[in-house]
Design an enzyme around this catalytic site. Structure first.
Site, PDB file in Angstrom:
ATOM      1  N   ASP A 119      36.090  38.087  34.703  1.00  0.00           N
ATOM      2  CA  ASP A 119      35.507  39.357  34.273  1.00  0.00           C
ATOM      3  C   ASP A 119      34.641  39.086  33.050  1.00  0.00           C
ATOM      4  O   ASP A 119      35.144  38.667  31.999  1.00  0.00           O
ATOM      5  CB  ASP A 119      36.629  40.346  33.942  1.00  0.00           C
TER       6      ASP A 119
ATOM      7  N   ASP B  40      29.635  41.876  37.454  1.00  0.00           N
ATOM      8  CA  ASP B  40      30.271  41.185  36.338  1.00  0.00           C
ATOM      9  C   ASP B  40      31.707  40.744  36.591  1.00  0.00           C
ATOM     10  O   ASP B  40      32.387  40.302  35.659  1.00  0.00           O
ATOM     11  CB  ASP B  40      30.219  42.064  35.084  1.00  0.00           C
ATOM     12  N   GLU B  41      32.191  40.836  37.812  1.00  0.00           N
ATOM     13  CA  GLU B  41      33.552  40.368  38.062  1.00  0.00           C
ATOM     14  C   GLU B  41      33.720  39.919  39.504  1.00  0.00           C
ATOM     15  O   GLU B  41      33.024  40.386  40.412  1.00  0.00           O
ATOM     16  CB  GLU B  41      34.596  41.428  37.710  1.00  0.00           C
TER      17      GLU B  41
END
Length: 355
Positions: free
Chosen positions: A10, A104-105
């Site tokens: 993350d 983003d993860e």
């Protein structure tokens, strides 16, 4: 069956961190990525802004009240996508089993590696070296535990929940930290005396399902550290949507029809770009009290033109009773894809995950 080794990566305050990386004037200062207008919403806040209570999904007006020195930065989505692809190339050096959840993860299955923790540490090091950004990583035997672990020591954290630690870790965990348990569900659990994983474990599966429906079955497993979901690298696109938020709430149906036409135009453009075919048209309305509804209509064949999309969406809008409320947001989408039908997948139209 060999035990899985799952990593959840993350990125830390991803959008805001990219902006601070690219503009030295923003470094060390509270910034928010998002539109600063009266109806704007914070997409991401830097860690300097968070002590003031500024966080994602907060209205821009409220964010500015909490932190008067807050700097608003307009989002640069193409830049974020490019950085995200750069990070995924790093993942690909370690495994083919990569399941992105957003820009983003992502989950990574590294069961073939001797040490998932060492792999996570190496990935974090490479992300920093190649992008000048920090990431947090969680490592465990399943997706639920890995995701919890990645949030445990943010920012720039690395936390591993080893098999021998699972029972004690889950028992001490507040229920709101469990994957999929939001504020409303947590409040209901608290009212039932369920405050921690240990409390949750006292309930049998049938009782949890009576209280929470199908999700109760998942909660039963979570309380025991069980999550059998696999890392799925190629998720089938199940829907495409778009939406717009009004500067001022309105109940003017002619205005709504005009804006709905613009939204449908964007949806149609995305349908063509992604070569997506779906049979269900969905209308979304969010009222001035933030309550939202969706209405849908399934056609005998896939939506084949912009005019068809708009006609059906307008029919759904015409049939809606506003109940005396004004509209804050209008959205439209197409789901029930032919590809998803072939695989028996259920329709889900994620308006908050625009393409």
């Amino acid at each position: 069956m060999p035990q899985r080794k799952i990593i959840h990566i993350d990125m830390d305050a991803f959008y805001a961190s990219v902006e601070q990386r690219d503009n030295p004037a923003y470094r060390g200062k509270p910034i928010a990525v998002g539109h600063s207008g009266p109806r704007g919403v914070v997409a991401t806040a830097s860690y300097e802004a968070r002590p003031y209570g500024v966080h994602s999904a907060l209205s821009s007006a409220q964010a500015r009240r909490l932190c008067p020195q807050l700097i608003f930065v307009e989002p640069r989505h193409e830049v974020y996508k490019a950085v995200s692809m750069q990070i995924r190339q790093i993942f690909a050096d370690y495994t083919d089993l990569i399941e992105p959840l957003s820009l983003d993860e992502a989950f990574l299955d590294v069961s073939h590696e001797r040490s998932a923790t060492l792999v996570a540490r190496e990935i974090k090091r490479r992300i920093l070296a190649e992008t000048q950004l920090t990431a947090s990583a969680g490592v465990s035997v399943n997706k639920m535990l890995a995701k919890i672990a990645s949030d445990y020591r943010k920012p720039n954290g690395l936390f591993t929940i080893a098999p021998a630690q699972i029972e004690a870790f889950v028992a001490s965990l507040p229920v709101e930290r469990f994957f999929g348990i939001g504020e409303v569900t947590a409040q209901k659990m608290h009212a039932l005396g369920i405050l921690t994983g240990a409390d949750l474990r006292q309930w049998d599966r049938a009782s949890l399902m009576r209280q929470f429906g199908k999700a109760g079955g998942l909660y039963y497993g979570y309380a025991r550290g069980i999550d059998d979901r696999e890392v799925v690298p190629n998720r089938i696109r199940k829907s495409i949507s778009a939406e717009t938020t009004f500067v001022e709430d309105t109940d003017d149906r002619s205005r709504l029809a005009t804006d709905l036409a613009e939204v449908c135009d964007e949806v149609w453009s995305r349908l063509q770009r992604h070569r997506f075919q779906g049979k269900t048209v969905v209308l979304k309305l969010k009222f001035d009290n933030f309550k939202q509804i969706t209405r849908s209509k399934t056609l005998p064949k896939p939506v084949d033109s912009l005019s068809t999309l708009y006609r059906v969406a307008q029919e759904l809008l015409t049939a809606c009773d506003f109940g005396g409320r004004k509209i804050r947001l209008i959205g439209a989408g197409v789901g029930n894809s032919l590809e998803a039908d072939c695989d028996g997948l259920q329709l889900r139209l994620p308006f908050d995950d625009l393409i």
